[in-house]
Write a protein that holds these residues in place. Structure first.
Motif, PDB file in Angstrom:
ATOM      1  N   UNK A 177     -28.329  17.751  25.868  1.00  0.00           N
ATOM      2  CA  UNK A 177     -29.370  17.056  25.116  1.00  0.00           C
ATOM      3  C   UNK A 177     -30.624  17.911  25.030  1.00  0.00           C
ATOM      4  N   UNK A 178     -31.187  18.021  23.819  1.00  0.00           N
ATOM      5  CA  UNK A 178     -32.399  18.825  23.719  1.00  0.00           C
ATOM      6  C   UNK A 178     -33.549  18.184  24.479  1.00  0.00           C
TER       7      UNK A 178
ATOM      8  N   UNK B  25     -37.050  22.942  26.280  1.00  0.00           N
ATOM      9  CA  UNK B  25     -36.196  24.022  25.793  1.00  0.00           C
ATOM     10  C   UNK B  25     -36.638  24.447  24.406  1.00  0.00           C
TER      11      UNK B  25
ATOM     12  N   UNK C 195     -36.171  26.603  20.761  1.00  0.00           N
ATOM     13  CA  UNK C 195     -35.107  27.061  19.883  1.00  0.00           C
ATOM     14  C   UNK C 195     -35.277  28.551  19.656  1.00  0.00           C
ATOM     15  N   UNK C 196     -34.157  29.265  19.722  1.00  0.00           N
ATOM     16  CA  UNK C 196     -34.238  30.710  19.501  1.00  0.00           C
ATOM     17  C   UNK C 196     -34.167  31.031  18.024  1.00  0.00           C
TER      18      UNK C 196
END
Lengths: 269, 281
Positions: free
Chosen positions: A261-262, A266, A268-269
């Motif tokens: 789950x985001x 975290x 995003x690349x």
């Protein structure tokens, strides 16, 4: 560094509050200052003192009397959570997949959920006796609805694109259940886990409070019965520690199972 | 009617026709009395191994066409034939790359790709082996253990491509697959798609609103008019040599000539369609 600062301020709040409590309940305001008689801001009879509470708590743990009661409450909480969550998941799944069933039961679900659960406690005591099961039943009625509504929502709100994709990839109904509906419902269930566990504990303690022979709720009720404020506060302290430990465990389980789950942390690349 | 005068010959039952849409209309029932007609009188065929791009303004029913070909919705009138057989239920021979996010967020990239073979009955080990192979082909070996939210938009599209292609569908349906990506990533993805397609030519139905992308990729560009009740208003063959490189083919004079030709026709139709809707309103 940020975490250390945060912890520092968190502890500071506790220290300040306990200090105020300590001063208010131990330092006597001399006579003739604010009133004719000498008095405490926080009368120890009504508020006890922090040291008395800590000392009582320590003694309860040291002599071991509290372990039995903690064990009972923990058992009731776990049973209420497991039974309530299992029922919520099953019924939630069923209702979400069978629109007719959901429509028929809709008003009754709303009615049952709107009912204050405390009024059920004496009924459960009557039906199931004063042992643990009447408390478990009370907890179940609380946990069930939280999990039920979340799972119901989770199954209904599976992304239509993900669902279409799953079908195009050749999934049968059973495979859809396993690979799409179940993980989706599980994620919603976990988002309600903290609340559900909290309510399981509330059910157990309130049930004990209203009639039992063991458990933390029983201890607090006994202490209140004899105006033992120290005992009441000590019981609440144990309860608070207990809740924090359980919540930490839930967070650990959640982090373990919900890695996909985001989170806001975290990037995003 | 003399079959010789039909603008696009449709050979139902032909082995070479991967997809044949015949006089298809799709109406969605809604609150209106008559419902909403998305597409009307669509005749479209895709030969086996042919790359067809459908271009049209947003909301013209391009996605509806793909959904009908995939069997996700049934046409209200007309027919859909897949390799000569009328389509009933889901199109098992098609792979569908969706416009929106369609990966399973609770599965890693590897698991997302492995799910196709797994569902088809392969052992978990075998499925994973093949998925690893496909992740390598789309250049994501290092990202096998990542979850979709940990991947970039382009990487997610690569996973989606591998997820669809691992099942080796005979027909590939793509609904603006590179729409949300930035221009550079789109070109890279376009080249990747052409490379994969060149290795094993499938019939492709590629929906886009980008005419340049359509010409660069496709063998044939089909233009749709504005909705509602959108129709196909023209088709052009693209005779640019293959293999192509998306960024280089755009510099080809033939590319420009074709682009100008299609655009002039498209512009006339768009303006005509616009006037019609204005007049009706």
């Amino acid at each position: 560094m940020k975490r250390a600062r945060l912890l520092f301020f968190q502890i500071l709040v506790a220290v300040v509050l306990i200090a105020l409590w300590h001063v208010g309940s131990t330092v006597k305001v001399p006579a003739g200052f604010l009133s004719q008689k000498a008095f405490f801001f926080l009368d120890p009879f009504f508020f006890s003192t922090p040291f008395a509470v800590f000392e009582r708590t320590w003694r309860d743990f040291a002599t071991g009397v509290i372990w039995f009661h903690l064990g009972i409450t923990l058992l009731e909480t776990l049973l209420a959570f497991v039974i309530g969550a299992a029922g919520g998941v099953l019924i939630g799944f069923w209702f979400a997949r069978q629109h007719v069933v959901a429509a028929v039961f809709d008003p009754y679900v709303k009615m049952a959920n709107a009912l204050p659960r405390v009024v059920l406690a004496p009924i459960f005591a009557l039906w199931l006796g004063l042992g643990i099961w009447s408390k478990v039943a009370l907890g179940v009625t609380l946990v069930f609805f939280i999990v039920f509504f979340n799972v119901y929502q989770g199954v209904k709100e599976v992304s239509p694109t993900v669902l279409a994709n799953a079908r195009m990839l050749g999934m049968s109904e059973r495979q859809l259940m396993r690979h799409v509906y179940w993980p989706s419902a599980l994620s919603w269930m976990f988002s309600s886990l903290h609340t559900a566990v909290g309510f399981a504990l509330v059910g157990a303690v309130v049930g004990e409070y209203l009639g039992s022979a063991a458990g933390l709720g029983y201890r607090i009720h006994q202490a209140e019965g004899v105006f033992d404020v120290t005992g009441v506060f000590s019981g609440m302290l144990v309860l608070a520690i207990f809740v924090i430990i359980i919540d930490t465990c839930v967070t650990a389980i959640e982090n373990r199972l919900m890695v996909w789950r985001p989170t806001s942390a975290s990037s995003q690349t | 009617m003399d079959s010789g005068t039909a603008p696009v010959p449709i050979r139902i039952g032909s082995r070479h026709c991967a997809v044949a849409l015949t006089d298809m209309r799709i109406t969605f029932s809604g609150q209106d009395r008559d419902g909403f007609t998305a597409v009307d009188r669509v005749d479209l065929s895709v030969a086996d191994g042919e790359f067809v791009a459908i271009v049209g303004p947003t909301g013209c029913g391009k996605s509806t066409l793909l959904n009908a070909t995939a069997g996700l919705i049934a046409p209200s009138a007309g027919s859909v034939a897949i390799f000569g057989e009328p389509l009933v239920g889901l199109n098992r021979r098609a792979g569908y790359l969706f416009q929106a996010e369609a990966l399973f967020p609770w599965k890693t990239a590897l698991e997302n790709v492995a799910i196709g073979p797994e569902v088809a009955g392969a052992t978990a080990e075998e499925a994973r082996g093949r998925a690893r192979d496909w992740l390598a082909r789309v250049g994501l070996t290092a990202f096998a253990a990542r979850y979709p939210h940990q991947l970039s938009g382009g990487q997610r599209k690569r996973v989606g491509l591998a997820q669809v292609l691992i099942r080796d569908p005979k027909i590939l349906l793509m609904d603006e697959p590179f729409g949300p990506l930035d221009a550079q990533t789109r070109q890279i993805m376009g080249n990747l798609l052409l490379d994969l397609w060149n290795a094993d030519r499938k019939a492709v139905l590629f929906v886009t609103h980008d005419l340049e992308e359509a010409i660069a990729l496709a063998d044939r560009v089909v233009i749709m008019g504005a909705g509602p009740a959108a129709r196909i208003i023209g088709a052009w063959r693209v005779d640019l040599p293959r293999p192509r490189d998306i960024s280089e083919v755009r510099l080809d004079p033939a590319f420009h000539a074709l682009h100008r030709e299609i655009w002039s026709a498209l512009r006339d139709e768009v303006i005509k369609g616009y006037r019609q809707t204005e007049g009706a309103a």
